[in-house]
Design a protein around this motif. Structure first.
Motif, PDB file in Angstrom:
ATOM      1  N   SER A   7       0.799  -1.217   0.000  1.00  0.00           N
ATOM      2  CA  SER A   7       0.000   0.000   0.000  1.00  0.00           C
ATOM      3  C   SER A   7       0.835   1.272   0.000  1.00  0.00           C
ATOM      4  CB  SER A   7      -0.964  -0.022   1.183  1.00  0.00           C
ATOM      5  OG  SER A   7      -0.260  -0.200   2.399  1.00  0.00           O
ATOM      6  N   ILE A   8       1.433   1.625   1.109  1.00  0.00           N
ATOM      7  CA  ILE A   8       2.097   2.922   1.221  1.00  0.00           C
ATOM      8  C   ILE A   8       3.168   3.106   0.158  1.00  0.00           C
ATOM      9  CG2 ILE A   8       3.605   4.330   2.682  1.00  0.00           C
ATOM     10  CD1 ILE A   8       1.870   3.628   5.032  1.00  0.00           C
ATOM     11  N   ALA A   9       3.989   2.103  -0.068  1.00  0.00           N
ATOM     12  CA  ALA A   9       5.036   2.238  -1.083  1.00  0.00           C
ATOM     13  C   ALA A   9       4.431   2.541  -2.456  1.00  0.00           C
ATOM     14  CB  ALA A   9       5.884   0.966  -1.130  1.00  0.00           C
ATOM     15  N   GLN A  10       3.342   1.876  -2.791  1.00  0.00           N
ATOM     16  CA  GLN A  10       2.689   2.108  -4.082  1.00  0.00           C
ATOM     17  C   GLN A  10       2.016   3.479  -4.136  1.00  0.00           C
ATOM     18  OE1 GLN A  10       2.972   0.465  -6.833  1.00  0.00           O
ATOM     19  NE2 GLN A  10       1.475   1.605  -7.998  1.00  0.00           N
ATOM     20  N   PHE A  11       1.397   3.902  -3.043  1.00  0.00           N
ATOM     21  CA  PHE A  11       0.747   5.214  -3.031  1.00  0.00           C
ATOM     22  C   PHE A  11       1.773   6.324  -3.217  1.00  0.00           C
ATOM     23  CE2 PHE A  11      -2.637   3.030  -0.387  1.00  0.00           C
ATOM     24  CZ  PHE A  11      -3.526   2.945  -1.438  1.00  0.00           C
ATOM     25  N   LYS A  12       2.934   6.197  -2.582  1.00  0.00           N
ATOM     26  CA  LYS A  12       3.979   7.220  -2.745  1.00  0.00           C
ATOM     27  C   LYS A  12       4.437   7.277  -4.200  1.00  0.00           C
ATOM     28  CE  LYS A  12       6.760   5.921   0.621  1.00  0.00           C
ATOM     29  NZ  LYS A  12       7.787   5.882   1.686  1.00  0.00           N
ATOM     30  N   LYS A  13       4.567   6.119  -4.819  1.00  0.00           N
ATOM     31  CA  LYS A  13       4.963   6.074  -6.235  1.00  0.00           C
ATOM     32  C   LYS A  13       3.917   6.772  -7.107  1.00  0.00           C
ATOM     33  CE  LYS A  13       5.944   2.845  -9.997  1.00  0.00           C
ATOM     34  NZ  LYS A  13       4.822   2.708 -10.900  1.00  0.00           N
ATOM     35  N   MET A  14       2.646   6.463  -6.880  1.00  0.00           N
ATOM     36  CA  MET A  14       1.591   7.069  -7.702  1.00  0.00           C
ATOM     37  C   MET A  14       1.456   8.568  -7.448  1.00  0.00           C
ATOM     38  SD  MET A  14       0.594   4.781  -9.772  1.00  0.00           S
ATOM     39  CE  MET A  14      -0.748   5.714 -10.492  1.00  0.00           C
ATOM     40  N   THR A  94       1.770  15.177   1.670  1.00  0.00           N
ATOM     41  CA  THR A  94       1.209  13.830   1.829  1.00  0.00           C
ATOM     42  C   THR A  94       2.319  12.784   1.808  1.00  0.00           C
ATOM     43  OG1 THR A  94      -0.893  14.514   0.863  1.00  0.00           O
ATOM     44  CG2 THR A  94      -0.402  12.151   0.829  1.00  0.00           C
ATOM     45  N   ILE A  95       3.244  12.900   0.880  1.00  0.00           N
ATOM     46  CA  ILE A  95       4.362  11.947   0.815  1.00  0.00           C
ATOM     47  C   ILE A  95       5.208  12.042   2.085  1.00  0.00           C
ATOM     48  CG2 ILE A  95       6.509  11.370  -0.396  1.00  0.00           C
ATOM     49  CD1 ILE A  95       5.015  12.114  -3.027  1.00  0.00           C
ATOM     50  N   GLU A  96       5.478  13.254   2.552  1.00  0.00           N
ATOM     51  CA  GLU A  96       6.249  13.429   3.787  1.00  0.00           C
ATOM     52  C   GLU A  96       5.536  12.772   4.969  1.00  0.00           C
ATOM     53  OE1 GLU A  96       6.764  17.686   3.976  1.00  0.00           O
ATOM     54  OE2 GLU A  96       8.472  17.636   2.580  1.00  0.00           O
ATOM     55  N   TYR A  97       4.226  12.913   5.030  1.00  0.00           N
ATOM     56  CA  TYR A  97       3.438  12.287   6.095  1.00  0.00           C
ATOM     57  C   TYR A  97       3.534  10.764   5.998  1.00  0.00           C
ATOM     58  CZ  TYR A  97      -0.672  11.171   8.971  1.00  0.00           C
ATOM     59  OH  TYR A  97      -1.526  10.654   9.915  1.00  0.00           O
ATOM     60  N   LEU A  98       3.388  10.232   4.783  1.00  0.00           N
ATOM     61  CA  LEU A  98       3.493   8.778   4.605  1.00  0.00           C
ATOM     62  C   LEU A  98       4.887   8.275   4.957  1.00  0.00           C
ATOM     63  CD1 LEU A  98       1.476   8.290   1.288  1.00  0.00           C
ATOM     64  CD2 LEU A  98       0.719   7.806   3.639  1.00  0.00           C
ATOM     65  N   ASN A  99       5.912   9.086   4.707  1.00  0.00           N
ATOM     66  CA  ASN A  99       7.286   8.701   5.049  1.00  0.00           C
ATOM     67  C   ASN A  99       7.475   8.537   6.554  1.00  0.00           C
ATOM     68  OD1 ASN A  99       8.315   8.498   2.451  1.00  0.00           O
ATOM     69  ND2 ASN A  99       8.959  10.628   2.390  1.00  0.00           N
ATOM     70  N   LYS A 100       6.649   9.194   7.350  1.00  0.00           N
ATOM     71  CA  LYS A 100       6.751   9.093   8.814  1.00  0.00           C
ATOM     72  C   LYS A 100       6.175   7.772   9.326  1.00  0.00           C
ATOM     73  CE  LYS A 100       6.532  14.052   9.511  1.00  0.00           C
ATOM     74  NZ  LYS A 100       5.749  15.173  10.046  1.00  0.00           N
ATOM     75  N   ILE A 101       5.359   7.111   8.499  1.00  0.00           N
ATOM     76  CA  ILE A 101       4.757   5.842   8.907  1.00  0.00           C
ATOM     77  C   ILE A 101       5.720   4.718   8.529  1.00  0.00           C
ATOM     78  CG2 ILE A 101       2.810   4.264   8.588  1.00  0.00           C
ATOM     79  CD1 ILE A 101       1.122   6.778   7.895  1.00  0.00           C
TER      80      ILE A 101
END
Length: 164
Positions: A7-14, A94-101
């Motif tokens: 999930s997260i890895a793919q969302f960051k890519k998209m 959003t990407i920065e936030y996802l990077n914190k997870i």
């Protein structure tokens, strides 16, 4: 594969791909002397959201969704974007936030109960179902709609841009 990898890895890519598409859209508007607002406010149909709202909802889906699952404070943005630069900043945040997870924050959360409301609608999911039946389809619907809006309006993008 873990929930994180799926999930997260793919969302960051998209989101990164969408950022690149928005750069092309901005350059297209400039080269064709089109007011950027014409693309930013474009809709596929009168009762559908415009490009700005499509990006806002897509980014909300992943930030709120994974914030809930990871049990961290949600990053709420004020939905005041009105330029390509604003949308780029929203994607960046959003990407920065996802990077914190971190992957370990999602490990073992598959059965975690997720409850939230949107206006008068209440929702309840187990985390793995929340990802599979809510976050993923909503995210891709809004990202693809943003892509289609730009493509429909002449921006020279294709499948390679979408997939990265």
């Amino acid at each position: 594969m873990s929930m994180y990898q799926n999930s997260i890895a793919q969302f960051k890519k998209m989101l990164t791909n969408t950022s690149a598409i928005l750069k092309k859209a901005e350059a297209y508007a400039k080269s064709k002397e089109i007011e950027p607002k014409a693309l930013l406010e474009a809709r596929l149909f009168p009762n559908m959201f415009n490009l700005i709202k499509q990006i806002q909802i897509a980014t909300d889906q992943v930030r709120h969704g994974f914030g809930r699952i990871a049990g961290i404070e949600l990053l709420n943005l004020n939905d005041s974007e009105n330029s390509f630069a604003d949308l780029q900043n929203r994607i960046k945040q959003t990407i920065e936030y996802l990077n914190k997870i971190k992957p370990e924050q999602l490990k073992g959360t598959e059965q975690k109960e997720i409850k939230f409301s949107i206006r008068e609608h209440n929702f309840e999911f187990k985390a793995e179902d929340y990802i599979a039946t809510w976050i993923i389809p909503n995210f891709y619907f809004h990202i693809m709609t943003a892509y289609n809006l730009l493509r429909h309006n002449g921006v020279e993008i294709g499948k390679k841009d979408y997939l990265g």
